[in-house]
Scaffold this motif. Structure first.
Motif, PDB file in Angstrom:
ATOM      1  N   GLY A 168      33.967  39.131  39.941  1.00 50.33           N
ATOM      2  CA  GLY A 168      34.229  39.303  38.520  1.00 50.33           C
ATOM      3  C   GLY A 168      34.670  38.013  37.850  1.00 50.33           C
ATOM      4  O   GLY A 168      34.293  36.911  38.266  1.00 50.33           O
ATOM      5  N   ASP A 169      35.489  38.163  36.831  1.00 50.36           N
ATOM      6  CA  ASP A 169      35.946  37.005  36.069  1.00 50.36           C
ATOM      7  C   ASP A 169      36.970  36.198  36.866  1.00 50.36           C
ATOM      8  O   ASP A 169      37.611  36.716  37.788  1.00 50.36           O
ATOM      9  CB  ASP A 169      36.581  37.469  34.755  1.00 50.36           C
ATOM     10  N   PRO A 170      37.162  34.948  36.509  1.00 50.64           N
ATOM     11  CA  PRO A 170      38.221  34.146  37.145  1.00 50.64           C
ATOM     12  C   PRO A 170      39.583  34.817  36.975  1.00 50.64           C
ATOM     13  O   PRO A 170      39.851  35.464  35.950  1.00 50.64           O
ATOM     14  CB  PRO A 170      38.159  32.824  36.376  1.00 50.64           C
ATOM     15  N   THR A 171      40.419  34.690  37.974  1.00 46.97           N
ATOM     16  CA  THR A 171      41.733  35.324  37.932  1.00 46.97           C
ATOM     17  C   THR A 171      42.740  34.528  38.741  1.00 46.97           C
ATOM     18  O   THR A 171      42.360  33.747  39.631  1.00 46.97           O
ATOM     19  CB  THR A 171      41.664  36.769  38.474  1.00 46.97           C
ATOM     20  N   THR A 172      44.011  34.734  38.409  1.00 45.49           N
ATOM     21  CA  THR A 172      45.101  34.153  39.194  1.00 45.49           C
ATOM     22  C   THR A 172      45.888  35.233  39.922  1.00 45.49           C
ATOM     23  O   THR A 172      46.963  34.955  40.453  1.00 45.49           O
ATOM     24  CB  THR A 172      46.054  33.362  38.274  1.00 45.49           C
ATOM     25  N   ALA A 173      45.352  36.452  39.958  1.00 41.28           N
ATOM     26  CA  ALA A 173      46.037  37.560  40.631  1.00 41.28           C
ATOM     27  C   ALA A 173      46.207  37.251  42.121  1.00 41.28           C
ATOM     28  O   ALA A 173      45.413  36.497  42.703  1.00 41.28           O
ATOM     29  CB  ALA A 173      45.242  38.851  40.460  1.00 41.28           C
ATOM     30  N   PRO A 174      47.237  37.821  42.758  1.00 46.71           N
ATOM     31  CA  PRO A 174      47.462  37.552  44.191  1.00 46.71           C
ATOM     32  C   PRO A 174      46.272  37.942  45.072  1.00 46.71           C
ATOM     33  O   PRO A 174      46.138  37.411  46.170  1.00 46.71           O
ATOM     34  CB  PRO A 174      48.693  38.399  44.510  1.00 46.71           C
ATOM     35  N   TRP A 175      45.442  38.849  44.590  1.00 46.08           N
ATOM     36  CA  TRP A 175      44.283  39.283  45.381  1.00 46.08           C
ATOM     37  C   TRP A 175      42.998  38.579  44.925  1.00 46.08           C
ATOM     38  O   TRP A 175      41.897  39.074  45.149  1.00 46.08           O
ATOM     39  CB  TRP A 175      44.117  40.801  45.283  1.00 46.08           C
ATOM     40  N   VAL A 211      32.913  23.440  49.641  1.00 45.78           N
ATOM     41  CA  VAL A 211      33.093  23.355  48.200  1.00 45.78           C
ATOM     42  C   VAL A 211      33.503  24.727  47.661  1.00 45.78           C
ATOM     43  O   VAL A 211      32.809  25.724  47.875  1.00 45.78           O
ATOM     44  CB  VAL A 211      31.806  22.888  47.509  1.00 45.78           C
ATOM     45  N   VAL A 212      34.621  24.782  46.968  1.00 49.02           N
ATOM     46  CA  VAL A 212      35.134  26.023  46.382  1.00 49.02           C
ATOM     47  C   VAL A 212      34.776  26.049  44.905  1.00 49.02           C
ATOM     48  O   VAL A 212      35.114  25.118  44.156  1.00 49.02           O
ATOM     49  CB  VAL A 212      36.664  26.141  46.570  1.00 49.02           C
ATOM     50  N   LEU A 213      34.091  27.090  44.478  1.00 46.20           N
ATOM     51  CA  LEU A 213      33.700  27.226  43.073  1.00 46.20           C
ATOM     52  C   LEU A 213      34.849  27.731  42.208  1.00 46.20           C
ATOM     53  O   LEU A 213      34.903  27.469  41.011  1.00 46.20           O
ATOM     54  CB  LEU A 213      32.515  28.183  42.950  1.00 46.20           C
ATOM     55  N   GLY A 214      35.747  28.529  42.802  1.00 47.90           N
ATOM     56  CA  GLY A 214      36.856  29.063  42.026  1.00 47.90           C
ATOM     57  C   GLY A 214      37.390  30.330  42.650  1.00 47.90           C
ATOM     58  O   GLY A 214      37.062  30.685  43.794  1.00 47.90           O
ATOM     59  N   TYR A 215      38.205  31.037  41.863  1.00 40.14           N
ATOM     60  CA  TYR A 215      38.881  32.249  42.338  1.00 40.14           C
ATOM     61  C   TYR A 215      38.635  33.365  41.323  1.00 40.14           C
ATOM     62  O   TYR A 215      38.894  33.196  40.124  1.00 40.14           O
ATOM     63  CB  TYR A 215      40.372  31.976  42.521  1.00 40.14           C
ATOM     64  N   PHE A 216      38.139  34.504  41.821  1.00 41.84           N
ATOM     65  CA  PHE A 216      37.611  35.533  40.935  1.00 41.84           C
ATOM     66  C   PHE A 216      38.085  36.923  41.351  1.00 41.84           C
ATOM     67  O   PHE A 216      38.591  37.122  42.459  1.00 41.84           O
ATOM     68  CB  PHE A 216      36.074  35.488  40.959  1.00 41.84           C
ATOM     69  N   GLN A 217      37.875  37.879  40.444  1.00 44.25           N
ATOM     70  CA  GLN A 217      38.160  39.275  40.769  1.00 44.25           C
ATOM     71  C   GLN A 217      37.225  39.730  41.898  1.00 44.25           C
ATOM     72  O   GLN A 217      36.013  39.545  41.811  1.00 44.25           O
ATOM     73  CB  GLN A 217      37.928  40.175  39.550  1.00 44.25           C
ATOM     74  N   PRO A 218      37.763  40.331  42.974  1.00 44.61           N
ATOM     75  CA  PRO A 218      36.912  40.744  44.103  1.00 44.61           C
ATOM     76  C   PRO A 218      36.251  42.103  43.852  1.00 44.61           C
ATOM     77  O   PRO A 218      36.593  43.115  44.458  1.00 44.61           O
ATOM     78  CB  PRO A 218      37.918  40.825  45.259  1.00 44.61           C
ATOM     79  N   THR A 219      35.277  42.117  42.955  1.00 43.93           N
ATOM     80  CA  THR A 219      34.656  43.398  42.599  1.00 43.93           C
ATOM     81  C   THR A 219      33.931  44.032  43.783  1.00 43.93           C
ATOM     82  O   THR A 219      33.797  45.255  43.845  1.00 43.93           O
ATOM     83  CB  THR A 219      33.691  43.220  41.413  1.00 43.93           C
ATOM     84  N   PHE A 220      33.443  43.204  44.723  1.00 40.85           N
ATOM     85  CA  PHE A 220      32.821  43.789  45.909  1.00 40.85           C
ATOM     86  C   PHE A 220      33.837  44.641  46.667  1.00 40.85           C
ATOM     87  O   PHE A 220      33.506  45.717  47.190  1.00 40.85           O
ATOM     88  CB  PHE A 220      32.281  42.679  46.830  1.00 40.85           C
ATOM     89  N   LEU A 221      35.094  44.170  46.735  1.00 37.66           N
ATOM     90  CA  LEU A 221      36.136  44.891  47.452  1.00 37.66           C
ATOM     91  C   LEU A 221      36.532  46.156  46.708  1.00 37.66           C
ATOM     92  O   LEU A 221      36.736  47.206  47.326  1.00 37.66           O
ATOM     93  CB  LEU A 221      37.355  43.989  47.639  1.00 37.66           C
TER      94      LEU A 221
END
Length: 304
Positions: free
Chosen positions: A157-164, A187-197
């Protein structure tokens, strides 16, 4: 499999999505799909046997349903995202590379049902009993299959700073490994909502709910599958709204959002119509419910 060092404030993703076995490239995506299929067939077999089916019938039917379902899933993906394969600069032959990911669940279900119907006709099994028996296992298979997206670093999903938050790498699907920077680190693109999970957990929880409700209330013929449609599409509708990966849209909403909403309404209507019917079963005249075929009279004139 190499996974980045665990951090309590993020969900790491693999940096490897495939491995070599002799001349073969084995994709973890495919292994997740295969694991889901195996568990779904096993559970459906147990449930169909409880409905009067013969042992092994589900495996016979799966020989039709699974290839049809895989073909349907790929066809739906290609039809709804043709620009990935059929525009200048793209290779149309990549549309056949199912091992690189890209299965549309709606196409898989539609053609999978067609294959299952053919198998039921050939092996004289009630189609209604089969889909009712298979419904919880389908949810489990879909939940397990989503972990293939984790290996591919996709479906977020969208970028997030949530612990998960989910760490996503830039993957090279030709090698099945993450791209490396000048220092040799992935290479890390970023941190996102884990919608697959989210979707995986929803499917597994929905399978448990469906198993409980069917056992507790002995739902009517066809209503178990209808409730499967309701539960899955309710979650999928929400998760599609959270996703940020590329998708074609209609009136500002993703195609799969529209499909989920329409199928949710259809499934709810079907459930209300079917839930009070006798429980589905394989053999005519069984005390557990009804089959698709009318009962044949015995030599004494009584239903068998």
């Amino acid at each position: 499999m190499t996974v980045t060092a665990l951090n309590p404030l993020l969900i790491p993703s693999p940096t490897v999505s495939a491995f070599q076995l002799g001349p073969l490239t084995i994709r973890f995506y495919a292994l997740c799909i295969l694991a889901g299929i195996v568990i779904a067939v096993w559970l459906a077999s147990r449930r169909l046997t409880a409905r009067g089916g013969r042992p092994g019938a589900v495996l016979d039917i799966a020989m039709w349903a699974v290839p049809f379902g895989i073909a349907g899933g790929r066809l739906y993906h290609v039809v709804t995202d043709p620009e990935l394969y059929f525009v200048p600069g793209r290779n149309p032959w990549n549309a056949l590379k199912i091992w690189d990911g890209g299965l549309g669940i709606w196409g898989a279900i539609a053609l999978g049902l067609l294959g299952a119907y053919i198998g039921c006709r050939r092996h004289q099994v009630s189609f209604t009993a089969l889909i009712d028996a298979a419904a919880p296992g389908l949810l489990i298979a879909q939940g397990l299959g989503r972990w293939g997206n984790w290996f591919n670093n996709e479906l977020y999903g969208d970028p997030t700073t949530a612990p998960w938050k989910l760490q996503i790498h830039q993957m090279d699907f030709s090698t099945g490994r993450a791209h490396l920077d000048a220092a040799g680190a992935p290479v890390v693109l970023g941190y996102f909502q884990p919608t697959f999970l989210y979707e995986s957990l929803w499917c597994l929880a929905a399978a448990g709910v469906l198993l409980y409700l069917d056992k507790r209330f002995r739902l009517g013929a066809g209503s178990v599958f209808a409730l499967y449609v309701v539960l899955y599409t309710a979650g999928r509708f929400v998760f599609e709204l959270l996703r940020s990966d590329y998708a074609n849209t209609i009136l500002g909403l993703r195609v799969n959002t529209w499909v989920s909403g329409l199928l949710l309404l259809a499934g709810a209507a079907a459930f209300l119509l079917q839930r009070r019917k006798p429980r589905s079963c394989v053999e005519p005249g069984s005390t557990t419910g009804t089959s698709d075929k009318p009962a044949k009279p015995s030599a004494q004139g009584a239903p068998q």
